[in-house]
Write an enzyme that holds these catalytic residues in place. Structure first.
Site, mmCIF file in Angstrom:
data_model
loop_
_atom_site.group_PDB
_atom_site.id
_atom_site.type_symbol
_atom_site.label_atom_id
_atom_site.label_comp_id
_atom_site.label_asym_id
_atom_site.label_seq_id
_atom_site.Cartn_x
_atom_site.Cartn_y
_atom_site.Cartn_z
ATOM 1 C CG HIS A 17 -1.463 -1.177 1.485
ATOM 2 N ND1 HIS A 17 -1.902 -1.937 2.489
ATOM 3 C CD2 HIS A 17 -2.699 -1.578 0.211
ATOM 4 C CE1 HIS A 17 -2.996 -2.832 2.118
ATOM 5 N NE2 HIS A 17 -3.512 -2.605 1.241
ATOM 6 C CE LYS A 41 -12.473 -6.546 4.097
ATOM 7 N NZ LYS A 41 -11.978 -6.551 2.793
ATOM 8 N NE ARG A 90 -2.170 -7.369 -4.135
ATOM 9 C CZ ARG A 90 -3.188 -7.589 -2.656
ATOM 10 N NH1 ARG A 90 -2.588 -7.879 -1.866
ATOM 11 N NH2 ARG A 90 -4.766 -8.136 -3.310
ATOM 12 C CB SER A 127 -4.481 -7.016 4.394
ATOM 13 O OG SER A 127 -3.281 -5.760 3.956
HETATM 14 P P1 ADP Z 1 -9.805 -3.538 0.478
HETATM 15 O O1 ADP Z 1 -10.686 -4.291 0.954
HETATM 16 O O2 ADP Z 1 -10.337 -2.077 -0.422
HETATM 17 O O3 ADP Z 1 -9.390 -4.513 -1.158
HETATM 18 P P2 ADP Z 1 -6.898 -3.211 0.932
HETATM 19 O O4 ADP Z 1 -6.795 -2.716 1.544
HETATM 20 O O5 ADP Z 1 -6.366 -5.049 0.922
HETATM 21 O O6 ADP Z 1 -8.604 -3.083 0.559
HETATM 22 O O7 ADP Z 1 -6.335 -2.887 -0.814
HETATM 23 C C1 ADP Z 1 -5.839 -1.360 -1.358
HETATM 24 C C2 ADP Z 1 -5.578 -1.479 -2.167
HETATM 25 O O8 ADP Z 1 -4.565 -1.763 -2.315
HETATM 26 C C3 ADP Z 1 -6.544 -2.189 -3.380
HETATM 27 O O9 ADP Z 1 -6.578 -1.697 -4.672
HETATM 28 C C4 ADP Z 1 -5.291 -3.287 -3.686
HETATM 29 O O10 ADP Z 1 -5.413 -3.802 -4.874
HETATM 30 C C5 ADP Z 1 -4.368 -2.804 -3.162
HETATM 31 N N1 ADP Z 1 -2.631 -3.739 -2.277
HETATM 32 C C6 ADP Z 1 -3.239 -4.428 -1.717
HETATM 33 N N2 ADP Z 1 -1.265 -5.363 -1.485
HETATM 34 C C7 ADP Z 1 -0.910 -4.608 -2.252
HETATM 35 C C8 ADP Z 1 0.287 -4.499 -3.064
HETATM 36 N N3 ADP Z 1 1.007 -5.743 -2.781
HETATM 37 N N4 ADP Z 1 0.812 -4.127 -3.831
HETATM 38 C C9 ADP Z 1 0.478 -3.263 -5.154
HETATM 39 N N5 ADP Z 1 -1.254 -3.515 -4.260
HETATM 40 C C10 ADP Z 1 -2.150 -3.427 -3.648
#
Ligand code: ADP
Length: 150
Positions: A17, A41, A90, A127
Site C-alpha cells: 500500500h 467483515k 497485484r 494484508s
Molecule cells: P480492499 O478491501 O478495498 O481491497 P485493501 O486494503 O486490501 O482494501 O487494498 C487496498 C488497495 O491496495 C487495493 O487496490 C489493493 O489491490 C491494493 N493492494 C493491496 N496490496 C497491494 C500490494 N502488495 N501491491 C499493490 N497494491 C496492493
C-alpha cells in the site's frame, strides 16, 4: 490541485500500500487515504490503530492525509473533493474485482479510477497473509512500511 483518494481496508497497511501511495504522489498533488469501515467483515486492527499506523508511515508529509469513512467510497471521494480514485493491482485475481468497482464508481459519479501495477518485489504482500502470520506469532516487519510498528 489534483487530489485522489486511496481507499481500502488496510488491515494492516502494508509496504505494498505504501508503495502505491508513494508512486501516486508523482501523479497527484494530494492523496487522501480512506479507511473504509462500513464493510461487514471483521478486522484484526481497530480503526484507531490503522489510522496510527498510516500516520507513522507518512509522518509529516503534507501531501498525504488519512481519514476513516463509513459511506460509499464514491461519496467519500466527493466529500473530500477528490477527482480520482487510486488503487493497486497485484494479479489477474485483483483485476476482475477492480474493474467491476471501477466501472461502477465511474457510472455512479464519473470519477475515474487510476490503477498502478504493484512493484514486483511487493506482489506477494497482502494484508490477509500478514494477518495469518500474526495469528501464528510470526514477525511481519518486512510486510510493513518503514517506521511502522504494530
Ligand atoms: P480492499 O478491501 O478495498 O481491497 P485493501 O486494503 O486490501 O482494501 O487494498 C487496498 C488497495 O491496495 C487495493 O487496490 C489493493 O489491490 C491494493 N493492494 C493491496 N496490496 C497491494 C500490494 N502488495 N501491491 C499493490 N497494491 C496492493
Amino acid at each position: 490541485m489534483k487530489r485522489a483518494i486511496f481507499p481500502g481496508t488496510f488491515d494492516p497497511f502494508t509496504v505494498g500500500h505504501y508503495s502505491i501511495v508513494t508512486r501516486g504522489l508523482t501523479l497527484f498533488d494530494e492523496i487522501v487515504i480512506g479507511i473504509g469501515t462500513n464493510q461487514s467483515k471483521k478486522t484484526l486492527f481497530s480503526v484507531e490503530k490503522r489510522l496510527e499506523m498510516i500516520h507513522q508511515a507518512f509522518d509529516g508529509n503534507p501531501r498525504v492525509r488519512v481519514e476513516s469513512y463509513n459511506s460509499l467510497t464514491v461519496d467519500f471521494a466527493l466529500a473530500v473533493e477528490a477527482g480520482f480514485i487510486l488503487r493497486g493491482l497485484r494479479s489477474v485475481g485483483d483485476f476482475e474485482y477492480e474493474r467491476t468497482i471501477g466501472d461502477t464508481n465511474r457510472i455512479l459519479t464519473g470519477l475515474e479510477t487510476v490503477i498502478l501495477f504493484t512493484e514486483s518485489a511487493y506482489s506477494h504482500i497482502s494484508s490477509t497473509v500478514a494477518r495469518d502470520l500474526i495469528s501464528y506469532g510470526k514477525d511481519i516487519s518486512s510486510f510493513l512500511p518503514p517506521n511502522v510498528k504494530i
